[in-house]
Scaffold this motif. Structure first.
Motif, PDB file in Angstrom:
ATOM      1  N   UNK A   1      13.879  55.343 -42.855  1.00  0.00           N
ATOM      2  CA  UNK A   1      13.457  55.783 -41.703  1.00  0.00           C
ATOM      3  C   UNK A   1      12.102  55.295 -41.563  1.00  0.00           C
ATOM      4  N   UNK A   2      11.108  55.412 -42.579  1.00  0.00           N
ATOM      5  CA  UNK A   2       9.756  55.209 -42.564  1.00  0.00           C
ATOM      6  C   UNK A   2       9.534  53.809 -41.842  1.00  0.00           C
ATOM      7  N   UNK A   3      10.390  52.859 -42.532  1.00  0.00           N
ATOM      8  CA  UNK A   3      10.401  51.306 -42.117  1.00  0.00           C
ATOM      9  C   UNK A   3      10.800  51.179 -40.942  1.00  0.00           C
ATOM     10  N   UNK A   4      11.705  51.741 -40.051  1.00  0.00           N
ATOM     11  CA  UNK A   4      12.284  51.572 -38.911  1.00  0.00           C
ATOM     12  C   UNK A   4      11.117  52.084 -38.035  1.00  0.00           C
TER      13      UNK A   4
ATOM     14  N   UNK B   1       6.257  56.361 -49.873  1.00  0.00           N
ATOM     15  CA  UNK B   1       5.082  56.905 -49.373  1.00  0.00           C
ATOM     16  C   UNK B   1       4.248  55.857 -49.045  1.00  0.00           C
ATOM     17  N   UNK B   2       4.257  54.566 -49.530  1.00  0.00           N
ATOM     18  CA  UNK B   2       3.258  53.587 -48.936  1.00  0.00           C
ATOM     19  C   UNK B   2       3.700  53.171 -47.256  1.00  0.00           C
ATOM     20  N   UNK B   3       4.981  53.090 -47.227  1.00  0.00           N
ATOM     21  CA  UNK B   3       5.364  52.670 -45.967  1.00  0.00           C
ATOM     22  C   UNK B   3       4.989  53.863 -44.950  1.00  0.00           C
ATOM     23  N   UNK B   4       5.285  55.152 -45.272  1.00  0.00           N
ATOM     24  CA  UNK B   4       4.917  56.218 -44.351  1.00  0.00           C
ATOM     25  C   UNK B   4       3.496  56.048 -43.805  1.00  0.00           C
ATOM     26  N   UNK B   5       2.643  55.705 -44.908  1.00  0.00           N
ATOM     27  CA  UNK B   5       1.129  55.722 -44.800  1.00  0.00           C
ATOM     28  C   UNK B   5       0.870  54.795 -43.745  1.00  0.00           C
ATOM     29  N   UNK B   6       1.407  53.382 -44.021  1.00  0.00           N
ATOM     30  CA  UNK B   6       1.149  52.621 -42.764  1.00  0.00           C
ATOM     31  C   UNK B   6       1.532  52.896 -41.322  1.00  0.00           C
TER      32      UNK B   6
ATOM     33  N   UNK C   1      11.256  65.922 -51.851  1.00  0.00           N
ATOM     34  CA  UNK C   1      11.495  65.010 -52.919  1.00  0.00           C
ATOM     35  C   UNK C   1      13.265  64.698 -52.897  1.00  0.00           C
ATOM     36  N   UNK C   2      13.509  64.631 -51.836  1.00  0.00           N
ATOM     37  CA  UNK C   2      14.736  64.167 -51.343  1.00  0.00           C
ATOM     38  C   UNK C   2      15.167  62.588 -51.725  1.00  0.00           C
ATOM     39  N   UNK C   3      16.297  62.360 -51.071  1.00  0.00           N
ATOM     40  CA  UNK C   3      16.681  60.890 -51.290  1.00  0.00           C
ATOM     41  C   UNK C   3      15.573  59.658 -50.589  1.00  0.00           C
ATOM     42  N   UNK C   4      15.054  58.991 -51.842  1.00  0.00           N
ATOM     43  CA  UNK C   4      13.928  58.137 -51.462  1.00  0.00           C
ATOM     44  C   UNK C   4      14.351  57.126 -50.643  1.00  0.00           C
ATOM     45  N   UNK C   5      15.580  56.534 -50.723  1.00  0.00           N
ATOM     46  CA  UNK C   5      16.144  55.355 -49.743  1.00  0.00           C
ATOM     47  C   UNK C   5      15.924  56.065 -48.487  1.00  0.00           C
TER      48      UNK C   5
ATOM     49  N   UNK D   1      11.438  59.780 -36.340  1.00  0.00           N
ATOM     50  CA  UNK D   1      11.915  59.080 -37.638  1.00  0.00           C
ATOM     51  C   UNK D   1      11.053  59.478 -38.642  1.00  0.00           C
ATOM     52  N   UNK D   2       9.639  59.190 -38.469  1.00  0.00           N
ATOM     53  CA  UNK D   2       8.649  59.302 -39.249  1.00  0.00           C
ATOM     54  C   UNK D   2       8.410  60.709 -39.639  1.00  0.00           C
TER      55      UNK D   2
END
Length: 208
Positions: free
Chosen positions: A34-37, A97-102, A25-29, A14-15
């Motif tokens: 996916x990143x939050x999951x 970006x911030x969620x992906x980073x964490x 630069x596709x759909x940010x939502x 997912x990540x």
């Protein structure tokens, strides 16, 4: 017959997909969801793999802003039973970006290393937030270090669309050449070369 998929592998996939969406630069939502999951799975798994309290540090950091704020976008996309007419404020890719980073930090500490896509993302973040993160310049060549800073500053000042064109090129370049870079760096480290020595050597090769 397909192989069983672990929680860590599922979060990793997912990540990695969220990272692809981010650099495209596709759909940010979609990237955010996916990143939050992945982040939530890795956050829950962390204490079962590491006992260093890092997940508790992240929990304390997020709690300052509130978990509701952290999970707001993901919950908006996941539920509609209580708020079928709710609207989401404008969403910017930097939120994903911030969620992906964490999530990538948690993954590396659980799995022992980044995936190649996570590594490329980490390199981009280090450039994008070099000054904010207080990252020390490790190149002792002052002229080259100044050029590095000039490039970072100029990229940071670009409009988002133009910045992501640059980021996407760098992302694919790193993925295509990472193994070669890693082999060269490992060989140079075995020879006892510093980062400055390595860069001096590469500059000499290009000029010669």
């Amino acid at each position: 017959m397909s192989e069983p998929i672990s929680k860590i592998e599922g979060a990793s996939r997912q990540l990695d997909t969220a990272i692809d969406l981010y650099f495209d630069n596709a759909d940010s939502l979609s990237a955010h969801a996916l990143a939050f999951a992945a982040f939530k799975v890795l956050f829950d798994l962390y204490p079962h793999h590491q006992g260093d309290g890092f997940a508790a540090q992240i929990d304390a950091m997020i709690s300052k802003e509130g978990w509701r704020a952290m999970s707001g976008v993901a919950n908006f996309l996941k539920h509609a039973d209580r708020d079928p007419d709710a609207l989401l404020r404008a969403h910017h890719p930097e939120e994903a970006m911030s969620v992906i980073g964490l999530a990538t930090l948690l993954y590396r500490r659980i799995a022992g290393d980044f995936s190649p896509k996570m590594r490329a993302f980490d390199i981009w973040i280090e450039q994008e937030a070099h000054d904010a993160l207080g990252i020390e310049e490790i190149d002792g060549n002052e002229a080259r270090a100044a050029e590095h800073k000039r490039i970072r500053d100029s990229v940071r000042a670009l409009p988002h669309e133009a910045k992501m064109v640059f980021a996407r090129r760098q992302y694919h370049y790193i993925l295509e050449n990472f193994d070669r870079f890693a082999e060269v760096a490992a060989r140079e480290m075995e020879e006892g070369l510093s980062v400055t020595d390595m860069l001096d050597s590469r500059d000499a090769e290009r000029k010669g």
